[in-house]
Design an enzyme around this catalytic site. Sequence first.
Site, PDB file in Angstrom:
ATOM      1  N   GLU A  47       0.954  -1.251  -0.123  1.00 12.46           N
ATOM      2  CA  GLU A  47      -0.339  -0.343   0.182  1.00 12.46           C
ATOM      3  C   GLU A  47       1.020   0.922   0.014  1.00 12.46           C
ATOM      4  O   GLU A  47       2.030   1.809   0.948  1.00 12.46           O
ATOM      5  CB  GLU A  47      -0.827  -0.052   0.837  1.00 12.46           C
ATOM      6  CG  GLU A  47      -1.933   0.618   1.524  1.00 12.46           C
ATOM      7  CD  GLU A  47      -2.598   1.275   2.511  1.00 12.46           C
ATOM      8  OE1 GLU A  47      -3.570   1.897   3.682  1.00 12.46           O
ATOM      9  OE2 GLU A  47      -2.971  -0.198   2.971  1.00 12.46           O
ATOM     10  N   ASP A  58      -4.252   9.080  10.376  1.00 15.10           N
ATOM     11  CA  ASP A  58      -3.390   7.914  10.613  1.00 15.10           C
ATOM     12  C   ASP A  58      -2.689   8.873  11.830  1.00 15.10           C
ATOM     13  O   ASP A  58      -2.655  10.269  12.175  1.00 15.10           O
ATOM     14  CB  ASP A  58      -2.504   8.626   9.563  1.00 15.10           C
ATOM     15  CG  ASP A  58      -2.922   7.803   8.085  1.00 15.10           C
ATOM     16  OD1 ASP A  58      -2.444   7.034   7.734  1.00 15.10           O
ATOM     17  OD2 ASP A  58      -2.402   8.247   6.893  1.00 15.10           O
TER      18      ASP A  58
END
Length: 260
Positions: A47, A58
């Site tokens: 990814e 995140d």
Amino acid sequence: MMNRIDCLFNTKKNRILSVYCTAGYPCLNSTVTVIKTLSEQGVDMIEIGIPFSDPVADGPVIQQSNTVALKNGMTLALLLEQLKEIRTVTSVPLILMGYLNPILQYGMEALLKQAKACGIDGLIIPDLPLREYEQAYQSLFAQYGIAMIFLITPQTAPERIREIDRLSTGFVYMVTAASTTGRQSSFTTQQTHYFEAIQKMDLRNPVLAGFGIHDHTGFHTVCQYVQGAIVGSGFIKAIATGGDAALQDTIPHFIKSLYS
């Protein structure tokens, strides 16, 4: 031709390892080296994060890698340029992970067209609304043969999970906790109940778990419930020091630690 993600899940049913890397990190030209080395270490899927100034899903580790990559000069256009020859160094499925703002600035169809030309297999866009995808972009993804992977969390209602499963292609990304990436160090009883509930739903798509998986124990645990795991923050930490020269040593060591 079958998408590489579908081919992977057709041939390997469990312990699938996908690793997240931030494009342009630790150095601007690290991207291809990281992908090549991960592929050589037997990683099943990779990814590739498109750096963004506000990566809301995140945690601090990946946020910091985004900041460094942007300071290094990484952009979506440059990333696609770097990936033009990527299929000469790896055959594993490749996924771009990014947020909607820079993608819309680049142009969704322009991105899908260029991604297909590079050999990219799927996209993860955490802040793309399900309905907007269905109404505006689903046919484009189908046209270019790019999988669209949606996320589910412990807070996602069962009926919405079914809807996400219906619209997802490739796999469903099961977020292990209601938090940003890289937060927890072990799984709670509540989380394992959630894993069991998803397993019992018998979704149409394969499921990979992500967020908080950074070692052998975490990888082994989630693989008892779903087809595999996505490792991000732990990997970013492992390659944070030493620059490009150290990648050939740090990446094999980290991947080996997940498997054994």
